[in-house]
Design a protein around this motif. Structure first.
Motif, PDB file in Angstrom:
ATOM      1  N   SER A 158       0.860  -1.176   0.000  1.00 23.86           N
ATOM      2  CA  SER A 158       0.000   0.000   0.000  1.00 23.86           C
ATOM      3  C   SER A 158       0.899   1.230   0.000  1.00 23.86           C
ATOM      4  O   SER A 158       2.128   1.120  -0.048  1.00 23.86           O
TER       5      SER A 158
ATOM      6  N   VAL B 163      -0.911   2.054  -6.614  1.00 18.27           N
ATOM      7  CA  VAL B 163      -1.477   2.636  -5.403  1.00 18.27           C
ATOM      8  C   VAL B 163      -2.326   3.858  -5.730  1.00 18.27           C
ATOM      9  O   VAL B 163      -3.442   4.020  -5.227  1.00 18.27           O
TER      10      VAL B 163
ATOM     11  N   ASP C 202      -3.985   0.008  -3.180  1.00 18.30           N
ATOM     12  CA  ASP C 202      -3.017  -1.035  -2.846  1.00 18.30           C
ATOM     13  C   ASP C 202      -2.779  -1.899  -4.076  1.00 18.30           C
ATOM     14  O   ASP C 202      -3.398  -1.703  -5.125  1.00 18.30           O
TER      15      ASP C 202
ATOM     16  N   ASP D 211      -3.306  -4.547  -9.667  1.00 16.91           N
ATOM     17  CA  ASP D 211      -4.167  -3.695  -8.839  1.00 16.91           C
ATOM     18  C   ASP D 211      -5.604  -3.866  -9.308  1.00 16.91           C
ATOM     19  O   ASP D 211      -5.891  -4.681 -10.183  1.00 16.91           O
TER      20      ASP D 211
END
Length: 395
Positions: free
Chosen positions: A269, A309, A315, A333
């Motif tokens: 993260s 991110v 994250d 992601d």
């Protein structure tokens, strides 16, 4: 329109065209996996999935095979509840699978809600998992039972004749998969293959646990990720499981480069980007990269992770591995991907541009960049040759 199917015992039976085509497609898909050095674990897992897709009323399926001591071991299951139920059955030695293996004939319990003195513990556990009927078919080689195909239904009732015939064909296909490499002394070959399959299952279970812990996934999702990673890396499922289980996070440089080596499996993260960067740096330094190469590779992966991110939901996940003479980093992601075409090398962004530098930098550093966006998000795959020249020397 109908088509005829069956063997010497079932001549004249018919199936609708669509189901018949689905069965034919399944047999073709399974036969494709039997070519050359096939992956027996992937073969058995696909077979259990197709049981659920092809057999009306069947909610889950599992396959157990015999080991060298004559005991049953769980090899594959279509779902995690089915897998756990199969383990419970083999450990307690109670249930339709055990009876089927001992008798060598199909065994069914069409209504698990009705008290059956043969397997009260199995029935209670099956009902808890939402199953109401169980059917077991022997996987046999001539007169020898070498395993069992277990079918679980969410509703009570026996299998109809057409479904039972298709299930028997799938059980026979399992035999073909297990015996692909058999020779004249097939019993010895079979014992070696089945023992290898049992060992492979142990490795896969441990690798599932590693991925589930490091990527914060459930066991079923971890297995899906393991299978996808194996296909992405171009290695057999059991080889990837062995690499993940080995945890070559501290492996020395100079080891056999032909092997797949998993260096990092990690979720990250915004708060852990610094730790991620340090971990990547330490991992690639152990592979003998020069300081300048370490800097540029870490920079490229960090750019991809930062984009994940910022634009991918806050994250992401990183898989870092070594295969041959190349380092690979896959960053995934939950984002929607890129709108523009990134098939070629993007032009260097102007100083006034607000974005685009990260992708341009990655292209400069890495020999390969593949971007894929699907229903579950976006994945970036970076390939960096260990003998790569420095990015500063490229045009």
């Amino acid at each position: 329109m109908t088509m005829r199917v069956g063997d010497d015992h079932d001549r004249g039976t018919t199936l609708d065209t669509a189901p018949g085509q689905a069965v034919a497609q399944t047999l073709m898909d399974l036969s494709d996996l039997l070519i050359a050095d096939y992956d027996v674990m992937d073969f058995l897992h696909l077979l259990t999935q197709r049981c659920v897709e092809l057999l009306p009323g069947v909610r889950a399926a599992g396959i157990t095979v015999t080991d060298q001591r004559g005991g049953l071991r769980v090899m594959a299951a279509s779902s995690e509840p089915a897998h756990l139920l199969e383990l419970f059955e083999t450990e307690t030695e109670e249930g339709p699978c055990i009876a089927c293996y001992v008798r060598g004939t199909p065994v069914t319990d069409p209504d698990l809600d009705e008290r059956d003195p043969r397997w009260p513990r199995f029935a209670a556990r099956a009902r808890r998992d939402g199953f109401r009927a169980a059917h077991a078919l022997p996987v046999r080689l001539r007169d020898e039972v070498i395993g069992v195909l277990h079918l679980l239904s969410a509703r009570p009732g026996p299998l109809d004749d057409a479904t039972a015939r298709t299930a028997r064909a799938l059980a026979n296909t399992a035999t073909l998969g297990l015996l692909q490499h058999r020779a004249v002394e097939y019993r010895q070959i079979l014992a070696e293959q089945l023992q290898h399959a049992v060992t492979s299952r142990v490795l896969i279970e441990r690798a599932k646990g590693v991925i589930a812990e490091h990527l914060d996934l459930g066991m079923a999702a971890a297995f899906d990720e393991l299978r996808r990673f194996a296909r992405q890396a171009g290695h057999r499922l059991v080889d990837v499981a062995e690499a993940v289980d080995a945890g070559d996070f501290d492996g020395p440089q100079g080891t056999d480069r032909r092997r797949l080596r998993v260096l990092i499996v990690q979720r990250f993260s915004f708060d852990t980007l610094g730790l991620l960067r340090d971990g990547i740096s330490a991992a690639v330094q152990r592979r003998g990269l020069r300081a300048e190469q370490v800097y540029e590779f870490v920079l490229a992966v960090h750019e991809a992770a930062t984009n994940a991110v910022v634009h991918g939901g806050g994250d992401g996940r990183l898989l870092l591995w070594l295969a041959g003479k190349d380092l690979y980093a896959e960053i995934s992601d939950h984002g929607t991907g890129f709108d523009e075409d990134h098939g070629g090398v993007p032009a260097r962004p102007s100083p006034e541009a607000r974005g685009g530098r990260g992708l341009w930098l990655i292209r400069q550093v890495c020999a390969g960049l593949h971007i894929h966006t699907g229903a579950t998000g976006t994945r970036l795959l970076l390939r960096y040759p260990l003998d790569s020249p420095l990015a500063t020397g490229r045009q």
